[in-house]
Design a protein around this motif. Structure first.
Motif, PDB file in Angstrom:
ATOM      1  N   ASN A 235       0.827  -1.213   0.000  1.00 42.51           N
ATOM      2  CA  ASN A 235       0.000   0.000   0.000  1.00 42.51           C
ATOM      3  C   ASN A 235       0.857   1.257   0.000  1.00 42.51           C
TER       4      ASN A 235
ATOM      5  N   LYS B  72       2.024   1.847  -3.469  1.00 48.54           N
ATOM      6  CA  LYS B  72       0.910   2.356  -4.282  1.00 48.54           C
ATOM      7  C   LYS B  72       0.679   3.840  -4.038  1.00 48.54           C
ATOM      8  N   GLU B  73       0.697   4.229  -2.753  1.00 46.54           N
ATOM      9  CA  GLU B  73       0.506   5.646  -2.414  1.00 46.54           C
ATOM     10  C   GLU B  73       1.671   6.492  -2.916  1.00 46.54           C
TER      11      GLU B  73
ATOM     12  N   ARG C   4       3.571   5.948  -5.512  1.00 47.83           N
ATOM     13  CA  ARG C   4       3.469   6.120  -6.967  1.00 47.83           C
ATOM     14  C   ARG C   4       2.443   7.197  -7.306  1.00 47.83           C
TER      15      ARG C   4
ATOM     16  N   GLN D 283       7.544   4.823 -10.643  1.00 44.98           N
ATOM     17  CA  GLN D 283       6.455   4.139 -11.333  1.00 44.98           C
ATOM     18  C   GLN D 283       6.828   2.714 -11.740  1.00 44.98           C
TER      19      GLN D 283
ATOM     20  N   THR E 290       5.976  -1.646  -9.669  1.00 47.89           N
ATOM     21  CA  THR E 290       4.703  -2.358  -9.781  1.00 47.89           C
ATOM     22  C   THR E 290       4.798  -3.676  -9.017  1.00 47.89           C
TER      23      THR E 290
END
Length: 300
Positions: free
Chosen positions: A62, A65-66, A68, A163, A166
């Motif tokens: 998480n 994700k945040e 990025r 980025q 992933t």
């Protein structure tokens, strides 16, 4: 006569051997039938340690994700600023200075996870560590001390690295479909469910962990929010935070939180406490447990 007696003994031996083979075949057939009719062995429940491990993996995923999403937003602001030229440059410099620290924080959290005891899950952790480690190595050469004309290009390079983080495949949700213990741990781990709550229908058992979750930090792991001296952030292992011009390295252990600056070292134990850094900054431990600490920074 002696020869006839010898033949009789051999024949008798053959009869016994054949009878023994026939009996063994019947026994093997019966054992096979018993195996087919046996009930499947129930899956072992997820241990508290596995629940914590899975929760830590979800927290790291998480955080990436945040990170990025925040990086992409920052880059848009740098490329198309609403402020004047000086403010835009300051934003670019802040981005270039803060992003490597954020990625290193994820790297530290992953290293702290250790082994889960589930081979597929450990391979996922290793894949994450390799990905994040490669990006950290590249970001270590980034300098925020660039001119305005170079800042946008440097920020774009940094964002491309961010980025690239992933999730490795198969990711944790995919692994839970193949392993009942991981699935059970995923349901119980609060950091893996929307809103930080256990999955619907989950009830506490004798093996459940009695400790409650940390309160949600207003700024999460966005340590750049501390630059003006006022923020509330979560630190799970170690982080470099610059607040109101004071650079602080925070280290969180199970029973204490350590604050280090160029000239001071302070350690707070127990349920909370406050650390002061002259007239520039103070830090308060809002909550602290084995999962991390929620810290509030403010101007005195």
């Amino acid at each position: 006569m002696g020869r006839s007696a010898g033949v009789g003994v051999v024949v008798a031996g053959l009869v016994l051997a054949v009878g023994g083979c026939g009996g063994g075949a019947d026994e093997r057939t019966g054992a096979s039938d018993d195996t087919r009719s046996a009930a499947p062995t129930p899956a072992r429940p997820a241990s508290g340690e596995l629940v914590r491990w899975v929760g830590g993996m979800c927290a790291s995923a998480n955080a990436v994700k945040e990170l990025r999403a925040e990086s992409a937003e920052e880059l848009r602001g740098i490329r198309d600023p609403d402020e004047d030229e000086l403010s835009a440059r300051a934003r670019a410099v802040g981005y270039l200075a803060g992003t490597p620290t954020d990625v290193r924080s994820v790297e530290s959290d992953l290293a702290e996870l250790g082994a889960s005891g589930v081979p597929a899950a450990d391979r996922l952790r290793d894949a994450w560590q390799k990905k994040v480690g490669r990006v950290v190595a590249r970001l270590d050469g980034v300098s925020p001390a660039v001119g305005l004309e170079q800042a946008e290009g440097s920020a774009a390079d940094v964002d491309r690295l961010v980025q690239s983080l992933t999730p490795p495949k198969p990711d944790l949700p995919a692994l839970t479909k193949a392993d009942p213990r991981l699935a059970a741990a995923y349901q119980r781990a609060e950091r893996c469910t929307p809103g930080g709550k256990p999955a619907t229908g989950e009830t506490s058992t004798a093996t459940s962990e009695p400790t409650g979750p940390l309160p949600e930090a207003a700024d999460g792991r966005n340590y750049r929010a501390c630059s003006d001296g006022a923020c509330e952030v979560l630190v799970t292992s170690e982080a470099d935070i610059t607040a109101n011009g004071v650079s602080v390295r925070v280290s969180v252990a199970d029973d204490h939180v350590t604050f280090r600056t160029a000239g001071t070292l302070m350690q707070l134990g127990g349920a909370g406490g406050e650390a002061g850094f002259g007239n520039e900054l103070k830090a308060t431990v809002v909550a602290h447990d084995e999962d991390g600490a929620v810290l509030k920074f403010a101007n005195p």
